[in-house]
Design a protein around this motif. Structure first.
Motif, short mmCIF file in Angstrom:
data_model
loop_
_atom_site.label_atom_id
_atom_site.label_comp_id
_atom_site.label_asym_id
_atom_site.label_seq_id
_atom_site.Cartn_x
_atom_site.Cartn_y
_atom_site.Cartn_z
N SER A 85 -4.95 28.12 20.79
CA SER A 85 -3.53 28.25 21.07
C SER A 85 -2.93 26.87 21.29
O SER A 85 -3.63 25.92 21.67
N ASN A 88 3.23 25.94 21.56
CA ASN A 88 4.24 26.78 20.91
C ASN A 88 3.69 28.05 20.28
O ASN A 88 4.46 28.82 19.69
N ASN A 89 2.39 28.28 20.39
CA ASN A 89 1.82 29.45 19.74
C ASN A 89 0.58 29.96 20.46
O ASN A 89 -0.33 29.19 20.77
N LEU A 157 -1.99 34.44 15.21
CA LEU A 157 -1.06 35.02 16.18
C LEU A 157 -1.77 36.04 17.06
O LEU A 157 -2.35 37.01 16.57
#
Length: 324
Positions: A85, A88-89, A157
């Motif tokens: 991770s 921002n993600n 994701l």
């Protein structure tokens, strides 16, 4: 104008239904000889990293096999599960279904050795596919030739881990999940045999041993003595953080005991028990329970098929944890 708009909506719905019913991923052209000239040492380097890790931790085979499966079922086998991770993600490995994944260091160590021998040549996705194969083979299971040539994906994701088949899935849900990835009912039953390795936390099977339904507190398909043991390990309240159960009685050996225990009412997940809910899948369970060789052959064939779902990889990462 209204008729034209209605037609446009109908055409749009038709296209959407086609997309939904089509397999999520397609198999790209891979080759077992892909690195024969560019990195001939590849398979030996990966096998060494895996065998070294197993000597120190006998849970590594289950971890690597599960990692590969979870990678392939999201965006195809593109190594996206390996990404960390960022600010921002939130990546796949930090999604709810993947929190318990471990042994990423094995892939990192293999990648480091491969980069030293063949810089910028081998994808992390290919290393993971090889490591999963070696994990099975080193645990007493079959060995197969791994098709290679995958590229690493740039998208990971956490939210997409909801696409993974859950331990509470019914047979119809399992069939849908597998068919969306171009995998058959035979593949479903064979790949479920990967549960011959590993461990499950109580949260994954509490639904079977406490408040099962309005009539039964415990799933009646479970062996009463087996269910009692699970309830003692996983009480309804105040469960120890790492409490759970091995997935079969020989959880570090790749064999067909999983299927034998399933027939005896000693499966762990609802999704395991679901394999006995149709004549076709029950017959395959019986076949694999009766022959370790038949299971091994079917598992290898299905693994080749699953790991050939390559998704949309775009690069060869130098560090498996981060995009270039």
């Amino acid at each position: 104008m209204a008729a034209r708009s209605a037609l446009a909506v109908l055409l749009g719905l038709h296209m959407l239904l086609q997309i939904i019913s089509a397999p999520l991923y397609s198999a790209s052209a891979l080759s077992t000889s892909y690195y024969d000239k560019s990195c001939p040492q590849l398979e030996k380097l990966v096998a060494y990293a895996v065998s070294k890790a197993i000597k120190n931790d006998n849970t590594v085979p289950a971890a690597l096999l599960r990692m590969h499966f979870h990678d392939c079922f999201i965006r195809g086998c593109d190594g996206s599960v390996l990404l960390n991770s960022t600010r921002n993600n939130k990546a796949e490995k930090d999604g709810p279904a993947n929190i318990s994944l471990h042994a990423f260091y094995v892939i990192d160590n293999a990648k480091k050795a491969v980069e030293a021998a063949c810089p910028g040549t081998v994808s992390c996705a290919d290393i993971l596919a090889l490591a999963a194969r070696d994990a099975v083979a080193l645990s007493g299971g079959p060995r197969w030739e791994v098709p290679k040539g995958r590229l690493d994906g740039r998208i990971s994701l956490a939210s997409e881990t909801r696409l993974l088949p859950a331990p509470t899935f019914s047979l119809s849900q399992l069939k849908q999940s597998f068919s969306q990835r171009g995998l058959s009912v035979n593949d479903l039953v064979a790949l479920s045999g990967g549960h011959t390795l590993g461990f499950a936390h109580c949260s994954s099977f509490q639904n079977r041993i406490h408040s099962f339904n309005a009539t039964h507190d415990v799933d009646p398909t479970l062996s009463p003595s087996f269910a009692t043991g699970l309830r003692n390990t996983c009480p309804a309240r105040n469960v120890a953080k790492n409490a759970g159960s091995t997935l079969d009685s020989t959880a570090t050996v790749f064999d067909n005991v999983y299927y034998k225990m399933l027939i005896q009412g000693k499966s762990i997940f609802s999704s395991d028990q679901a394999l006995l809910s149709s004549p076709k899948t029950a017959a395959l369970v019986a076949k694999f329970a009766g022959s370790r060789e038949a299971f091994g052959s079917a598992f290898a064939e299905s693994m080749i098929k699953m790991s050939s779902l390559t998704g949309g990889g775009q690069e060869i990462r130098l560090d498996c944890k981060a995009i270039r």
